[in-house]
Design a protein around this motif. Structure first.
Motif, PDB file in Angstrom:
ATOM      1  N   ALA A   9     -10.009  27.958  30.348  1.00 54.37           N
ATOM      2  CA  ALA A   9      -9.563  28.660  29.087  1.00 54.37           C
ATOM      3  C   ALA A   9      -9.617  27.785  27.872  1.00 54.37           C
ATOM      4  O   ALA A   9      -9.319  26.595  27.915  1.00 54.37           O
ATOM      5  CB  ALA A   9      -7.941  29.071  29.432  1.00 54.37           C
ATOM      6  N   VAL A  10      -9.713  28.565  26.955  1.00 51.30           N
ATOM      7  CA  VAL A  10      -9.583  27.959  25.317  1.00 51.30           C
ATOM      8  C   VAL A  10      -8.605  28.828  24.779  1.00 51.30           C
ATOM      9  O   VAL A  10      -8.410  29.896  24.517  1.00 51.30           O
ATOM     10  CB  VAL A  10     -11.247  27.963  24.807  1.00 51.30           C
ATOM     11  N   GLU A  11      -7.713  27.957  24.081  1.00 53.12           N
ATOM     12  CA  GLU A  11      -6.645  28.399  23.454  1.00 53.12           C
ATOM     13  C   GLU A  11      -6.461  27.813  22.029  1.00 53.12           C
ATOM     14  O   GLU A  11      -6.356  26.659  21.987  1.00 53.12           O
ATOM     15  CB  GLU A  11      -5.205  28.151  24.069  1.00 53.12           C
ATOM     16  N   TYR A  12      -5.975  28.771  21.051  1.00 49.28           N
ATOM     17  CA  TYR A  12      -5.746  28.051  19.751  1.00 49.28           C
ATOM     18  C   TYR A  12      -4.476  27.884  19.392  1.00 49.28           C
ATOM     19  O   TYR A  12      -3.518  28.714  19.973  1.00 49.28           O
ATOM     20  CB  TYR A  12      -6.267  29.271  18.686  1.00 49.28           C
ATOM     21  N   ASP A  13      -3.816  26.661  19.083  1.00 48.71           N
ATOM     22  CA  ASP A  13      -2.370  26.369  18.856  1.00 48.71           C
ATOM     23  C   ASP A  13      -2.362  26.404  17.203  1.00 48.71           C
ATOM     24  O   ASP A  13      -2.885  25.563  16.347  1.00 48.71           O
ATOM     25  CB  ASP A  13      -2.163  24.930  19.154  1.00 48.71           C
ATOM     26  N   GLY A  14      -1.798  27.445  16.764  1.00 49.73           N
ATOM     27  CA  GLY A  14      -1.466  27.484  15.397  1.00 49.73           C
ATOM     28  C   GLY A  14      -0.240  26.685  15.016  1.00 49.73           C
ATOM     29  O   GLY A  14       0.296  25.939  16.021  1.00 49.73           O
ATOM     30  N   ALA A  15       0.308  26.403  13.692  1.00 48.33           N
ATOM     31  CA  ALA A  15       1.480  25.622  13.481  1.00 48.33           C
ATOM     32  C   ALA A  15       2.737  25.972  14.054  1.00 48.33           C
ATOM     33  O   ALA A  15       3.297  24.641  14.518  1.00 48.33           O
ATOM     34  CB  ALA A  15       1.696  25.864  11.898  1.00 48.33           C
ATOM     35  N   HIS A  16       3.132  27.061  14.681  1.00 48.26           N
ATOM     36  CA  HIS A  16       4.361  27.328  15.452  1.00 48.26           C
ATOM     37  C   HIS A  16       4.186  26.563  16.672  1.00 48.26           C
ATOM     38  O   HIS A  16       5.318  26.530  17.145  1.00 48.26           O
ATOM     39  CB  HIS A  16       4.482  28.731  15.392  1.00 48.26           C
ATOM     40  N   HIS A  17       3.106  26.407  17.077  1.00 46.22           N
ATOM     41  CA  HIS A  17       3.179  25.585  18.580  1.00 46.22           C
ATOM     42  C   HIS A  17       3.617  24.199  18.509  1.00 46.22           C
ATOM     43  O   HIS A  17       3.858  23.699  19.466  1.00 46.22           O
ATOM     44  CB  HIS A  17       1.769  25.760  19.031  1.00 46.22           C
ATOM     45  N   TRP A  18       3.448  23.583  17.252  1.00 47.38           N
ATOM     46  CA  TRP A  18       3.755  22.295  17.016  1.00 47.38           C
ATOM     47  C   TRP A  18       5.449  22.324  16.427  1.00 47.38           C
ATOM     48  O   TRP A  18       5.908  21.263  16.578  1.00 47.38           O
ATOM     49  CB  TRP A  18       2.980  21.586  16.189  1.00 47.38           C
ATOM     50  N   THR A  19       5.582  23.089  15.438  1.00 54.59           N
ATOM     51  CA  THR A  19       6.857  22.883  14.776  1.00 54.59           C
ATOM     52  C   THR A  19       8.287  23.897  15.518  1.00 54.59           C
ATOM     53  O   THR A  19       9.129  23.495  15.130  1.00 54.59           O
ATOM     54  CB  THR A  19       6.738  23.674  13.286  1.00 54.59           C
ATOM     55  N   ASN A  20       7.754  24.843  16.447  1.00 56.05           N
ATOM     56  CA  ASN A  20       9.024  25.304  16.938  1.00 56.05           C
ATOM     57  C   ASN A  20       9.307  24.820  18.359  1.00 56.05           C
ATOM     58  O   ASN A  20       8.076  24.786  19.213  1.00 56.05           O
ATOM     59  CB  ASN A  20       8.488  26.952  17.027  1.00 56.05           C
ATOM     60  N   ARG A  21      10.165  24.281  18.521  1.00 60.80           N
ATOM     61  CA  ARG A  21      10.657  23.417  19.759  1.00 60.80           C
ATOM     62  C   ARG A  21      10.541  24.168  20.896  1.00 60.80           C
ATOM     63  O   ARG A  21       9.915  23.892  22.059  1.00 60.80           O
ATOM     64  CB  ARG A  21      11.885  22.715  19.379  1.00 60.80           C
ATOM     65  N   ALA A  22      11.196  25.421  20.950  1.00 59.71           N
ATOM     66  CA  ALA A  22      11.161  26.282  22.025  1.00 59.71           C
ATOM     67  C   ALA A  22       9.538  26.575  22.284  1.00 59.71           C
ATOM     68  O   ALA A  22       9.374  26.540  23.639  1.00 59.71           O
ATOM     69  CB  ALA A  22      11.789  27.468  21.897  1.00 59.71           C
ATOM     70  N   GLN A  23       8.898  27.158  21.404  1.00 58.20           N
ATOM     71  CA  GLN A  23       7.370  27.333  21.734  1.00 58.20           C
ATOM     72  C   GLN A  23       6.752  26.036  22.382  1.00 58.20           C
ATOM     73  O   GLN A  23       6.055  26.336  23.090  1.00 58.20           O
ATOM     74  CB  GLN A  23       6.783  27.756  20.556  1.00 58.20           C
TER      75      GLN A  23
END
Length: 71
Positions: A9-23
């Motif tokens: 699988a290939v997945e894109y990590d946008g900013a919220h994947h790094w800045t949102n602790r729960a995400q």
């Protein structure tokens, strides 16, 4: 995007994947689960998409080749 038969699988990590602790925590747990099922997860950032797309293609090609060869 992914190839179920190859478990790649290939997945894109946008900013919220790094800045949102729960995400971030959910992403870590999800990646561990997929790995336990034999999946290879290729994570992609905006920088890679815009400046180094060949890196993504190379990693994806290698993962699919490993899957096809059974290693």
């Amino acid at each position: 995007m992914g190839w179920r038969q190859h478990k790649v699988a290939v997945e894109y990590d946008g900013a919220h994947h790094w800045t949102n602790r729960a995400q971030r925590a959910w992403d870590i747990d999800r990646e561990a689960h997929l790995s336990s099922l034999g999946w290879t997860l290729i994570r992609v950032s905006a920088t890679q998409l815009t400046t180094r797309p060949q890196t993504i293609l190379t990693r994806t090609h290698q993962a699919l080749a490993r899957s096809a060869s059974g290693t």
